[in-house]
Design a protein around this motif. Structure first.
Motif, PDB file in Angstrom:
ATOM      1  N   THR A   5       0.814  -1.215   0.000  1.00 17.47           N
ATOM      2  CA  THR A   5       0.000   0.000   0.000  1.00 17.47           C
ATOM      3  C   THR A   5       0.845   1.261   0.000  1.00 17.47           C
ATOM      4  N   HIS A  50      -9.564  -8.361 -11.156  1.00 19.69           N
ATOM      5  CA  HIS A  50      -9.762  -7.158 -11.968  1.00 19.69           C
ATOM      6  C   HIS A  50      -9.165  -5.887 -11.340  1.00 19.69           C
ATOM      7  N   PRO A  51      -7.853  -5.854 -11.185  1.00 19.15           N
ATOM      8  CA  PRO A  51      -7.233  -4.633 -10.651  1.00 19.15           C
ATOM      9  C   PRO A  51      -7.432  -3.421 -11.563  1.00 19.15           C
ATOM     10  N   GLU A  52      -7.613  -3.637 -12.865  1.00 17.74           N
ATOM     11  CA  GLU A  52      -7.793  -2.512 -13.796  1.00 17.74           C
ATOM     12  C   GLU A  52      -9.073  -1.733 -13.527  1.00 17.74           C
ATOM     13  N   ARG A  53      -9.983  -2.295 -12.705  1.00 16.19           N
ATOM     14  CA  ARG A  53     -11.219  -1.603 -12.348  1.00 16.19           C
ATOM     15  C   ARG A  53     -11.081  -0.791 -11.056  1.00 16.19           C
ATOM     16  N   ARG A  54      -9.904  -0.820 -10.449  1.00 16.90           N
ATOM     17  CA  ARG A  54      -9.705  -0.126  -9.171  1.00 16.90           C
ATOM     18  C   ARG A  54      -8.565   0.875  -9.282  1.00 16.90           C
ATOM     19  N   LEU A  55      -8.605   1.678 -10.319  1.00 19.97           N
ATOM     20  CA  LEU A  55      -7.546   2.646 -10.575  1.00 19.97           C
ATOM     21  C   LEU A  55      -8.047   4.070 -10.400  1.00 19.97           C
ATOM     22  N   SER A 143      -3.319  -0.563  -8.570  1.00 23.40           N
ATOM     23  CA  SER A 143      -4.569  -0.735  -7.826  1.00 23.40           C
ATOM     24  C   SER A 143      -4.354  -0.756  -6.319  1.00 23.40           C
ATOM     25  N   ARG A 144      -3.112  -0.974  -5.883  1.00 26.30           N
ATOM     26  CA  ARG A 144      -2.838  -1.143  -4.453  1.00 26.30           C
ATOM     27  C   ARG A 144      -2.139   0.053  -3.805  1.00 26.30           C
TER      28      ARG A 144
END
Length: 455
Positions: A5, A50-55, A143-144
């Motif tokens: 993080t 789906h990390p690409e949805r958390r940008l 995303s993190r």
């Protein structure tokens, strides 16, 4: 263990690292280096949640020339305004870590290795190209780690590029389009522009660089209109000592960009046009600071220190550029005209008053997949001599003699092959009177090797 993080601040080391063997393994997951498709990327992203949805908001940039410079301007201006910026670019020059920047810092090696291993496990041995799996690793990192914006450069084309999985970026941008990667994107500028336009999304603003070909601009405009992606107008007009930027949201007179070359006005203007469509404040003071502070290696970069630069006689100059297609050759030719007129790469006076123009000497190497004649033809009339090299460590490089033959065909009579850049420099300086200007050019891979050799 690296905290996922927090953005690390430690720069990657120059020796062997934990990520090196992982990167080597990932190169063996697909028999091809390039195999354009989004299926494998979607599969792996799904396996990772789906990390690409958390940008944060995404600026997606495609084009042939100027993508990296445009992103460098964006990063510099956004960071000058106090924003945290994720960046994904390719290829790297010296180490892979250059491709991923987390909230302002190059990714730490332990963090990178852990991400790559996580992607490797989730992929479970499935076929996937190196660029695809490493792009997924970048999305996972973005995303993190908290940030305000993601600057995302396409690798090749746009429509089927591994980066083209963000459903709704904040803005999409297209830099100048010229011929490149014809075996994948097509043999006409219309076809190539159509592939680049594949990053457009319905209702997402589009900003376009000035296009040298009407066919390319027409194709981009038609594709944007067909899906309802509004094109945003802007202009960047050269003025004495700088340029004027105008758009619907900003009108400001600015100094010359910090990256050398008059063509960088267009890249800086494109970056400014992108800022108009981000939910982030960037005032004119931050714009000025960012334009001055911008850094982007191997784009008309003057090498002032290091063993290669210091091997030159007093008063000589050493420059490095990674451009490798017809448009890049034209840009360097325009710079050669400015140099001959007594201006340096920033447009300032170069040399003492009355000093004769310095001869331009080239050191050149290129990948076999590129067209050496298209690149050299516009530059050849300005070159007094050229030495050619094979790109170190690249099996796909033209041989030094193949490049030399291209130079002679383009009219550079004093052309000879050399075993390496140091030998080429020694050959160019031997017996030559007066200071000269040496430009190493033809490939980003050659530029990376030069930067590594020069320390």
């Amino acid at each position: 263990m690296t905290d996922p993080t927090k953005a690390p601040t430690k720069a990657p080391t120059t020796g062997p690292t934990r990520s090196d063997p992982v990167l080597e393994r990932l190169k063996g997951l697909h028999p091809k280096v390039i195999d354009l498709s989004l299926d494998r990327v979607h599969r792996l992203l799904a396996a990772l949640g789906h990390p690409e949805r958390r940008l944060p908001p995404v600026v997606h940039v495609a084009g042939t020339n100027g993508k990296g410079s445009t992103i460098a301007f964006l990063r510099a201006m956004l960071e000058a305004a106090g924003h945290r910026v994720h960046v994904y670019t390719s290829p790297h020059l010296v180490r892979f870590h250059e491709r991923i920047r987390l909230a302002g810092a190059l990714i730490d090696d332990d963090h990178l290795a852990a991400l790559l291993e996580e992607c490797e496990r989730a992929n479970a041995g499935g076929p996937i190209t190196f660029f695809e799996v490493t792009t997924v690793a970048a999305f996972l990192a973005f995303s993190r780690v908290p940030a305000d914006v993601v600057l995302l450069e396409t690798g090749l084309g746009g429509r089927l590029d591994a980066t083209n999985v963000v459903d709704r970026p904040a803005v999409t941008a297209i830099t100048r389009i010229s011929y490149d990667h014809r075996q994948f994107l097509g043999n006409s500028l219309m076809e190539i522009a159509g592939e680049k336009a594949g990053i457009f999304k319905p209702s997402v603003p589009v900003v376009l660089a000035e296009q040298p070909a009407a066919d390319a601009l027409r194709t981009l405009s038609l594709r944007a209109g067909a899906i309802g992606a509004p094109i945003q107008g802007w202009s960047a007009t050269p003025q004495p000592g700088g340029f004027r930027f105008e758009s619907a949201k900003r009108r400001v007179d600015l100094p010359m960009p910090g990256l050398p070359g008059a063509h960088q006005i267009g890249n800086a203007g494109l970056a400014l046009a992108c800022l108009d469509h981000l939910p982030l404040a960037v005032d004119d003071a931050a714009v000025v600071t960012g334009l001055a502070a911008v850094e982007w290696p191997a784009r008309l970069q003057r090498l002032r220190r290091g063993p290669l630069a210091e091997a030159l006689p007093p008063g000589w100059e050493l420059w490095l550029d990674g451009g490798h297609n017809d448009s890049a050759g034209e840009v360097l030719a325009r710079q050669a005209v400015d140099w001959a007129a007594g201006a340096d790469a920033s447009g300032d006076s170069s040399g003492a008053a009355g000093e004769a123009p310095r001869p331009l000497l080239l050191i050149y190497g290129m990948l076999a997949s590129k067209d050496p004649y298209e690149f050299l033809a516009p530059l050849a009339p300005f070159a007094h001599a050229m030495r050619t090299v094979a790109i170190p460590g690249e099996e796909a490089s033209l041989t030094a003699e193949e490049s030399a033959e291209a130079g002679r065909t383009c009219g550079i009579q004093d052309t000879a092959a050399a075993a390496g850049v140091a030998e080429a420099l020694a050959s160019l300086t031997e017996g030559r009177d007066g200071p000269a200007r040496v430009l190493i050019c033809g490939s980003l891979y050659l530029a990376g090797a030069v930067l590594a050799e020069n320390g």
